[in-house]
Design an enzyme around this catalytic site. Sequence first.
Site, PDB file in Angstrom:
ATOM      1  N   LYS A  52     -25.197 -15.862  -0.328  1.00  0.00           N
ATOM      2  CA  LYS A  52     -24.353 -16.700  -1.199  1.00  0.00           C
ATOM      3  C   LYS A  52     -22.983 -16.912  -0.554  1.00  0.00           C
ATOM      4  CE  LYS A  52     -26.937 -15.268  -5.240  1.00  0.00           C
ATOM      5  NZ  LYS A  52     -27.115 -14.344  -6.369  1.00  0.00           N
ATOM      6  N   GLN A  96     -23.852  -9.822  -9.693  1.00  0.00           N
ATOM      7  CA  GLN A  96     -25.200  -9.734  -9.138  1.00  0.00           C
ATOM      8  C   GLN A  96     -26.025  -8.706  -9.917  1.00  0.00           C
ATOM      9  OE1 GLN A  96     -26.397 -11.671  -6.467  1.00  0.00           O
ATOM     10  NE2 GLN A  96     -28.389 -10.776  -6.970  1.00  0.00           N
ATOM     11  N   ASP A 119     -23.813 -18.497 -13.197  1.00  0.00           N
ATOM     12  CA  ASP A 119     -25.225 -18.093 -13.207  1.00  0.00           C
ATOM     13  C   ASP A 119     -25.920 -18.631 -14.461  1.00  0.00           C
ATOM     14  OD1 ASP A 119     -26.349 -16.893 -11.035  1.00  0.00           O
ATOM     15  OD2 ASP A 119     -25.841 -14.843 -11.603  1.00  0.00           O
TER      16      ASP A 119
END
Length: 301
Positions: A52, A96, A119
Site C-alpha cells: 500500500k 490494518q 477502508d
Amino acid sequence: MTILDGKRVAAAIRTELKQQVAELQSQGLRQPCLAVVIVGHNTASETYVNNKMKACEEVGFRAIKIAFENSITEQQLLTQIALLNQDKDIDGFIVQLPLPEHINESKVIQAIDYHKDVDGLHPYNVGLTALGLPSIVSATPRGIRELLARYQIPTEGKRVVVIGRSNIVGKPMAMLLMQKPYLSLSQTASTQLGDATVTLCHSKTQNLRDICREADIIIVAVGQPCLLTADMVKPDATIIDVGINRIEDPHAPKGYRLVGDVDFQNVSQIVKYITPVPGGVGPMTIASLLQNTMQVYKSNL
Ligand code: NDP
C-alpha cells in the site's frame, strides 16, 4: 477463456491517479495523504502494508506508516486514532486487520471518523452502501466492481453467487450487486452494474454445488484452497477469486506460493472469465484504496 487481469487494470488506475495528482499539484494544491496503522508483526499484514505504501508513492500520494508493537493497549490505539481523526493533513487512514486478540476490532473501526474511513468499514459507510447512497465503499468489493466494469461484464438480471459473508468482502459485495443500477466510479468504464439477483452463501449453506451451477457470476471469498471446483460452475460463468492462501512449496523462493479459493487449473478450462491469484483481486483492492483516498481528498477541496 479470458483472464481478468487485475494487475493490468490496477496499473491503469494508478496511472489515472498519478495524472490527477500532477494536475492538483500544478494548481498549487497539496498531495492526497493516506496513513496506515499496523499493530504487531503479522508477515502477511506487513506485506500488504508495504504494498500500500509503495502504491501511494507511485501515484504521488503522501504515505504515512504508523507501526506499533503487539503490546499496545486498546486505549493507546484509540488515542492514536483520535489524533488521526483530527489531523487536517491526512485525508484518510486505515487500521490494518487483523488486530491482536486483546484489541476489540469493532471498537477500533467505530472510533475512525467515517469521513476518513478509506477502508469503508465504519458502520455509517456500510449503512450508506446498504441504502444505495454515495459512500466510501469497502476496497475489495469496489475493486471487483471496477474490474467487472472495465471488462464490460454486465450484472443486470444475472444470477450472482457470493461465497463468504465477511464484513469486508462478502456482505458489501452482495449489497453492491443487488442495488438498483449505479454508474461505476471508474472514469473509463461505461458499464452500469447492479440489478443482479444475489445469493449469499456461507459455511452453513446446503447444496452449495447446485447453487453455484446456476450462477452467471461467482465471487468466492472464503480462504480455502480449491473450494470452488470444476463441477460447481457452468460454462460461460465469470469467476472472481478473492481468496489468498499460502501453500507450502519447497520449490518456491519463499518456501510457499499463493493460491486462491478456486481450482484455477480445472475451472479455467470451462468458464468465460476468471481472475488469477495472484494478480487478480489483490492489486484491485490496493488500487481501490487509493481511489477511496482520492475521493475523500476531492470531497474536502
Ligand atoms: P472471513 O475469513 O472473515 O470469512 C470466511 C467466510 O467464508 C465466512 O463467511 C465463512 O462462513 C465462509 N466459509 C467458510 N467455509 C465455507 C465453506 N466450506 N463453504 C462456504 N462458505 C464457507 O472472510 P474474508 O472475506 O475476510 O477473507 C476470505 C478470503 O479472502 C481470505 O483468503 C482472505 O485472505 C482473502 N482476502 C483477500 C483480499 C484481496 O484483496 N484479494 C481482501 C480480503 C480478504 P461463516 O460465516 O458461516 O463462518
